[in-house]
Design an enzyme around this catalytic site. Structure first.
Site, mmCIF file in Angstrom:
data_model
loop_
_atom_site.group_PDB
_atom_site.id
_atom_site.type_symbol
_atom_site.label_atom_id
_atom_site.label_comp_id
_atom_site.label_asym_id
_atom_site.label_seq_id
_atom_site.Cartn_x
_atom_site.Cartn_y
_atom_site.Cartn_z
ATOM 1 N N ASP A 1 -6.700 -9.335 -3.528
ATOM 2 C CA ASP A 1 -5.516 -10.006 -4.089
ATOM 3 C C ASP A 1 -4.958 -11.045 -3.117
ATOM 4 O OD1 ASP A 1 -3.672 -10.417 -6.114
ATOM 5 O OD2 ASP A 1 -2.232 -9.016 -5.253
ATOM 6 N N LEU B 1 -27.043 -0.324 -0.475
ATOM 7 C CA LEU B 1 -25.631 -0.367 -0.880
ATOM 8 C C LEU B 1 -25.475 -0.462 -2.405
ATOM 9 C CD1 LEU B 1 -22.580 -0.923 0.006
ATOM 10 C CD2 LEU B 1 -23.173 -3.347 -0.200
ATOM 11 N N HIS C 1 -9.271 -18.917 -5.337
ATOM 12 C CA HIS C 1 -10.405 -18.136 -5.858
ATOM 13 C C HIS C 1 -11.721 -18.653 -5.270
ATOM 14 C CE1 HIS C 1 -7.590 -16.261 -8.446
ATOM 15 N NE2 HIS C 1 -7.512 -17.216 -9.359
HETATM 16 C C1 IPE Z 1 -5.280 -7.066 -9.294
HETATM 17 O O1 IPE Z 1 -4.557 -8.171 -8.915
HETATM 18 C C2 IPE Z 1 -6.543 -7.482 -9.967
HETATM 19 C C3 IPE Z 1 -7.555 -8.080 -9.110
HETATM 20 C C4 IPE Z 1 -7.474 -8.253 -7.818
HETATM 21 C C5 IPE Z 1 -8.761 -8.486 -9.774
HETATM 22 P P1 IPE Z 1 -3.407 -8.783 -9.832
HETATM 23 O O2 IPE Z 1 -2.867 -9.960 -9.123
HETATM 24 O O3 IPE Z 1 -3.914 -9.012 -11.203
HETATM 25 O O4 IPE Z 1 -2.359 -7.600 -9.879
HETATM 26 P P2 IPE Z 1 -0.802 -7.634 -10.123
HETATM 27 O O5 IPE Z 1 -0.573 -8.470 -11.340
HETATM 28 O O6 IPE Z 1 -0.181 -8.230 -8.916
HETATM 29 O O7 IPE Z 1 -0.429 -6.205 -10.293
HETATM 30 C C1 IPE Z 2 -6.595 -12.052 -6.946
HETATM 31 O O1 IPE Z 2 -5.770 -13.083 -6.558
HETATM 32 C C2 IPE Z 2 -7.732 -12.515 -7.809
HETATM 33 C C3 IPE Z 2 -7.609 -12.102 -9.220
HETATM 34 C C4 IPE Z 2 -6.681 -11.358 -9.700
HETATM 35 C C5 IPE Z 2 -8.629 -12.581 -10.101
HETATM 36 P P1 IPE Z 2 -4.545 -13.555 -7.453
HETATM 37 O O2 IPE Z 2 -5.013 -14.661 -8.335
HETATM 38 O O3 IPE Z 2 -3.911 -12.423 -8.168
HETATM 39 O O4 IPE Z 2 -3.594 -14.136 -6.346
HETATM 40 P P2 IPE Z 2 -2.030 -13.942 -6.260
HETATM 41 O O5 IPE Z 2 -1.765 -12.470 -6.272
HETATM 42 O O6 IPE Z 2 -1.433 -14.622 -7.457
HETATM 43 O O7 IPE Z 2 -1.657 -14.585 -4.964
HETATM 44 MG MG MG Z 3 -2.468 -11.129 -7.624
#
Ligand code: IPE
Ligand code: IPE
Ligand code: MG
Length: 258
Positions: A18, A129, A35
């Site tokens: 995240d 793995l 990303h």
């Molecule tokens: C969790 O992150 C999902 C992934 C890392 C794929 P999110 O950014 O979607 O989660 P929330 O919305 O902060 O809970």
């Molecule tokens: C995690 O990063 C990747 C996915 C959920 C696909 P985020 O896109 O949620 O990044 P933040 O949390 O908004 O910074």
């Molecule tokens: Mg996020």
């Protein structure tokens, strides 16, 4: 820290990757740049998990809730998955990695679905793995899936927790030993709800694109030192039943008195 010195007892690591969007925003870039940068970190961590002889690495790449993001962002995430698989295919095969996707990929472009099933088949007999990407994945949906599968195969029978474990999407991954979440939030966001029952949790403020092999190794090292009691007590804490546990008002109280 050298690799040779890092002893650990961790079989299954799950990572909530995240913080990509915030990482990009802090640099005045569009969220999707985070990303893009985050994808190369995935390659490094996979390599490291393999080097550390971790048995299973499960990475949360796209949740069932992430469908609610703008279409352009969702499309970028699909493209990155496709490119990642094309780029990493050789290395995955060479390193004897078993690759799988866990989740619902039916809404992915057909060429990505084809690539996924090819790689899953090509790595089917690999013994290294277990690399699993959770994509279109939700922990609650997985539990519902397991229950429905069990009911269909065992009509009228009561489900036990062992039955539930053995009917999950990829049962052989087993329980998670260590759950890492980057990005600073302390929540599980519907990730492997069943399998994390006794997982050690590690939350880091580092945003995923800044996450490094060094921090990963540090976390493995720290967690390996934690005592996991699974509801029991420390082996060194066993009490003899006649031991004196207190003296109150000149009275001796023993374990057997309470
Ligand atoms: C969790 O992150 C999902 C992934 C890392 C794929 P999110 O950014 O979607 O989660 P929330 O919305 O902060 O809970
Ligand atoms: C995690 O990063 C990747 C996915 C959920 C696909 P985020 O896109 O949620 O990044 P933040 O949390 O908004 O910074
Ligand atoms: Mg996020």
């Amino acid at each position: 820290m050298s690799l040779e010195n890092l002893q650990h007892n961790i079989n299954h690591v799950a990572i909530i990757m995240d913080g990509n969007g915030r990482w990009a925003k802090m640099r005045s870039h569009p969220r999707v740049w985070g990303h893009v940068r985050g994808t190369s970190v995935v390659s490094d961590i996979v390599q490291e998990a393999d080097d550390l002889k971790i048995k299973s690495l499960t990475m949360y790449a796209f949740s069932s809730e992430n469908w609610s993001r703008p279409q352009t962002e969702v499309r970028v995430l699909f493209n990155l998955l496709y490119k990642f698989l094309r780029k990493e295919r050789e290395r995955i095969l060479k390193n004897n990695i078993r690759f799988r996707i866990m989740g619902d990929v039916t809404n992915l472009p057909v060429q990505t679905q084809t690539l996924i099933s090819q790689l899953e088949q090509e790595t089917f007999y690999n013994t290294g793995l277990n690399l699993t990407f959770a994509f279109g994945y939700g922990g609650r949906a997985e539990i519902a899936f397991a229950i429905n599968k069990f009911i269909a195969e065992n009509p009228g029978k009561k489900i036990t927790d062992e039955d539930l474990s053995s009917n999950l999407m990829i049962p052989e991954l087993g329980d998670v030993d260590l759950l890492i979440r980057t990005g600073g939030d302390h929540r599980v966001s519907n990730f492997m709800l069943w399998q994390i029952a006794y997982a050690e949790m590690f939350f880091t403020d580092t945003k995923w694109p800044d996450f490094t092999v060094t921090e990963f190794r540090y976390i493995i090292e720290q967690i390996s030192k934690r005592e996991r009691r699974f509801g029991a007590i420390s082996a060194t804490d066993n009490l003899a039943s006649n031991i004196i546990i207190a003296r109150e008002n000149q009275k001796i109280i023993r374990v057997q008195d309470v």
